[in-house]
Design a protein around this motif. Structure first.
Motif, short mmCIF file in Angstrom:
data_model
loop_
_atom_site.label_atom_id
_atom_site.label_comp_id
_atom_site.label_asym_id
_atom_site.label_seq_id
_atom_site.Cartn_x
_atom_site.Cartn_y
_atom_site.Cartn_z
N LEU A 57 0.85 -1.18 0.00
CA LEU A 57 0.00 0.00 0.00
C LEU A 57 0.89 1.24 0.00
O LEU A 57 2.00 1.21 0.51
CB LEU A 57 -0.88 0.01 1.25
N GLU A 60 -0.33 7.25 0.87
CA GLU A 60 -1.59 7.94 0.63
C GLU A 60 -2.77 7.06 1.00
O GLU A 60 -3.78 7.53 1.53
CB GLU A 60 -1.71 8.39 -0.83
N GLN A 61 -2.66 5.76 0.72
CA GLN A 61 -3.75 4.85 1.07
C GLN A 61 -3.87 4.70 2.58
O GLN A 61 -4.97 4.72 3.13
CB GLN A 61 -3.52 3.49 0.42
N PHE A 67 -9.20 2.50 1.90
CA PHE A 67 -8.52 1.83 0.80
C PHE A 67 -9.13 0.46 0.63
O PHE A 67 -9.85 -0.03 1.48
CB PHE A 67 -6.99 1.76 0.99
#
Length: 107
Positions: A57, A60-61, A67
């Protein structure tokens, strides 16, 4: 805790039936550290019957509001060969640009 167990049991049933599953993880009021710990737990609970896709990941996620995790069913042989992939791209989350970022140790 009870909700997570219920959802894991539902996921397990779908995966055992041969279905691909998508899990939307929302952060809510929890910290990114809580999200990572929960993600590691979910992957660990399902690692005998499913492979996670879309890892690692991005930051940002993890720091975003939500997410998506994707799980594909796998055979017993594939499950025995499964190794935990890196959860976060670039390892632990440390950033000097964003003071709100904290170090997350996944071990």
């Amino acid at each position: 805790e009870n909700d997570l167990e219920r959802k894991l049991n539902q996921l397990r049933g779908f995966l055992q039936s041969g279905h691909r599953c998508f899990l939307l993880v929302t952060r809510g009021r929890g910290s990114p550290r809580d999200v990572l710990q929960m993600t590691v737990r979910i992957i660990g609970e399902l690692r005998d019957i499913a492979k996670p896709l879309g890892l690692p990941l991005s930051e940002e996620q993890i720091y975003g509001r939500r997410f998506r995790l994707e799980f594909w069913p796998c055979t017993a042989e594939q499950a025995s060969d499964f190794r935990m992939p890196p959860i976060v791209q670039g390892g632990p989350l440390v950033s000097s640009e964003h003071p709100r970022h904290e170090h997350v140790d996944l071990d």
